[in-house]
Design a protein around this motif. Structure first.
Motif, short mmCIF file in Angstrom:
data_model
loop_
_atom_site.label_atom_id
_atom_site.label_comp_id
_atom_site.label_asym_id
_atom_site.label_seq_id
_atom_site.Cartn_x
_atom_site.Cartn_y
_atom_site.Cartn_z
N ASP A 263 38.84 47.20 36.49
CA ASP A 263 37.52 46.68 35.90
C ASP A 263 37.05 45.41 36.11
N VAL A 264 38.42 44.43 35.80
CA VAL A 264 38.92 43.05 35.04
C VAL A 264 40.06 42.47 35.76
N PHE A 265 40.24 41.52 37.08
CA PHE A 265 41.24 40.93 37.08
C PHE A 265 41.19 40.08 36.49
N VAL A 266 42.43 38.93 35.74
CA VAL A 266 42.94 38.62 34.67
C VAL A 266 44.00 37.52 35.92
N HIS A 267 44.35 36.40 36.08
CA HIS A 267 45.48 35.09 36.09
C HIS A 267 45.75 34.54 35.33
N THR A 268 47.19 34.25 35.22
CA THR A 268 47.32 33.61 34.76
C THR A 268 47.82 32.39 34.37
N GLY A 269 48.76 31.71 35.89
CA GLY A 269 48.98 30.77 36.38
C GLY A 269 48.31 29.30 36.16
N THR A 277 44.35 35.54 44.93
CA THR A 277 44.12 36.69 44.00
C THR A 277 42.98 36.63 43.77
N VAL A 278 41.90 35.05 43.29
CA VAL A 278 41.03 35.55 42.83
C VAL A 278 39.47 35.82 43.78
N GLN A 279 40.07 35.49 44.60
CA GLN A 279 39.09 35.92 46.34
C GLN A 279 39.71 37.00 46.58
N ALA A 281 39.94 39.75 44.45
CA ALA A 281 39.38 40.23 43.15
C ALA A 281 38.32 40.08 43.13
N GLN A 282 37.06 38.86 43.54
CA GLN A 282 36.46 38.91 44.43
C GLN A 282 35.67 39.72 45.05
N ALA A 283 35.78 40.21 46.57
CA ALA A 283 36.23 40.25 47.79
C ALA A 283 36.16 41.56 47.27
N SER A 284 36.66 42.30 46.21
CA SER A 284 36.56 43.81 45.25
C SER A 284 35.59 44.38 44.71
N GLY A 285 34.93 43.58 44.48
CA GLY A 285 33.51 43.77 43.13
C GLY A 285 34.21 44.13 41.76
N VAL A 286 34.72 43.09 41.65
CA VAL A 286 36.08 43.14 39.80
C VAL A 286 35.89 41.56 39.00
N ALA A 287 34.99 41.94 38.18
CA ALA A 287 35.24 40.66 37.57
C ALA A 287 36.34 40.00 37.20
N VAL A 288 36.27 38.47 37.26
CA VAL A 288 37.78 38.35 37.32
C VAL A 288 37.00 36.94 36.22
N VAL A 289 38.78 37.13 34.96
CA VAL A 289 39.22 36.06 34.50
C VAL A 289 40.42 34.97 35.04
N GLY A 294 42.65 24.35 38.38
CA GLY A 294 43.14 24.14 39.46
C GLY A 294 42.42 24.94 39.92
N GLY A 295 43.18 25.24 40.77
CA GLY A 295 42.16 26.44 42.75
C GLY A 295 40.51 26.94 41.24
N PRO A 296 40.74 27.53 41.14
CA PRO A 296 39.98 28.84 39.76
C PRO A 296 38.87 27.73 39.81
N LEU A 297 38.99 26.88 39.26
CA LEU A 297 37.79 25.52 38.63
C LEU A 297 36.68 25.23 40.12
N ASP A 298 37.24 25.89 41.38
CA ASP A 298 36.52 25.87 42.76
C ASP A 298 35.54 27.14 42.73
N LEU A 299 36.72 28.11 42.17
CA LEU A 299 35.58 29.56 43.34
C LEU A 299 35.32 30.42 42.29
N VAL A 300 35.01 29.65 40.13
CA VAL A 300 34.72 30.54 39.32
C VAL A 300 33.45 30.05 38.37
N SER A 301 32.62 30.34 39.22
CA SER A 301 31.19 30.00 38.79
C SER A 301 30.83 31.04 36.81
N PRO A 302 31.38 30.15 36.19
CA PRO A 302 31.69 31.49 34.61
C PRO A 302 29.72 31.32 34.58
N GLY A 303 29.93 33.17 33.93
CA GLY A 303 29.38 33.32 33.52
C GLY A 303 28.52 33.48 35.42
#
Length: 371
Positions: A263-269, A277-279, A281-289, A294-303
């Protein structure tokens, strides 16, 4: 085109560098290009129609699954025999330096791909060599004809160290494999009872991934934690997270089912140059935290495509997850937004873009000798 790829990691290793090289070889050979791979350690000597030349390596203490390539005249001989049009350095550190010297001797242009923040990993292990590593990696990239970076954060990092001719080159995602349609109610039932929100981490269980931060999720009400992966931190985590499900390493369809069943994917590094793995999870239709670093700043638009948490704040991961646990509409909105964001990022398109970078340097290698 004849492309020689000198990589710091390749099969049978499973990591971002090896995975990216595998997808590049798949597409290049499928579209009629000739490819040579030079890689450290034992493993297959052929892949997808490409020869794989193996060179001497040394197992790193505490990271024995990652063989470090050593200086080996085999590299020069292999490139001289293959006569490439371009040399592709995949995350150059050790073996990449040997490949760079060989390419320069043969007057072949070089495209270097920055993928691993080795200095950032060194900092996580408390090693004092992080600044030396940063200078070494920057020196290698300054001597390449073109450097490809996976994210804005990586661009800023290398630009600050004087690396010229930077270009953004993101990673693809296997859209056939990672898909919401692989959600598996039976798998979820094997993890936990109905009614729980399943929160999962997928990746290597190692100190550089800062996986001990998963302890923040130990007692979030209504959450069942699933940890997919393996590594030296697994025992430490299992001892302290006895209620969590540890699946071990999963690959292929089994990994796709696990991703889609969260239901929710989390990354810690926080030292990720991209965060594949963020991509996935997104392709799998899962909400990402994910970390706001680093890289997640480009991949995740908050909200919209996920949620970012402040890595400097204790319990920030817990707070971000707890907010989503009680808001199923937000989870659904982020899951849908993330899926739409990656819908066009096929590996075929990404590698075809890479061919444009190869073509751009074919006018002849520069004589960069920057220190």
């Amino acid at each position: 085109m004849r492309v020689a790829i000198v990589t710091e990691s390749f099969l049978p290793q499973v990591n971002g560098v090896a995975g990216t090289v595998r997808h590049v070889v798949d597409r290049l050979t499928a579209t009629g290009h000739q490819v040579l791979v030079v890689a450290p350690g034992a493993g297959p000597t052929a892949y997808a129609g490409a020869e794989v030349v193996r060179v001497r390596s040394l197992a790193l203490p505490g990271y024995r699954s990652f063989p470090l390539g050593l200086p080996d005249p085999v590299v020069h001989r292999a490139l001289d025999r293959f006569r490439p049009d371009v040399v592709h350095l995949a995350s150059p550190i050790a073996l990449g330096a040997v490949g760079l010297r060989a390419a320069r001797h043969l007057a072949v242009p070089v495209v270097a791909v920055y993928q691993t923040d080795v200095a950032g990993f060194a900092r996580q292990y408390g090693l004092p060599a992080d600044r030396l590593i940063d200078r070494w990696v920057a020196r290698l990239h300054r001597r390449a004809d073109r450097t490809l970076v996976p994210s804005s954060a990586s661009w800023d990092q290398l630009a600050a160290q004087g690396v010229p001719d930077l270009h953004l080159w993101r990673r693809g995602v296997d859209l056939d494999l990672f898909d919401p349609g692989h959600r598996d109610p039976a798998l979820r039932a094997s993890w936990t009872e109905p009614g729980h929100v399943v929160v999962g981490y997928v990746g290597r269980l190692a100190q550089e991934k800062q996986v001990r931060r998963l302890l923040e999720l130990a007692d979030v009400p209504g959450v069942h934690l699933v940890v997919v992966g393996d590594g030296p931190e697994r025992g430490w985590l299992q001892e302290r997270l006895p209620a969590a499900t540890f699946t071990g390493m999963l690959r292929g369809p089994a990994l796709a089912r696990a991703f889609a069943s969260l239901d929710v994917f989390v990354h810690t590094g926080e030292a990720e140059t991209f965060c594949q793995t963020v991509q996935e999870a997104q392709a799998s239709g899962v909400a990402v935290v994910a970390p706001a670093a680093g890289g997640p700043l480009d991949l995740v638009s908050p909200g919209r495509t996920g949620s970012l948490y402040d890595v400097t704040q204790p319990q920030a991961l817990r707070g971000a997850v707890a907010a989503l646990v009680t808001d199923p509409l937000a989870r659904a909105r982020m899951a849908r937004g993330g899926q739409l964001a990656v819908a066009g990022r096929s590996w075929a398109g990404v590698v075809d873009e890479l061919l444009g970078h190869y073509t751009a340097v074919l006018g002849g290698p520069s004589e960069r000798l920057a220190a």
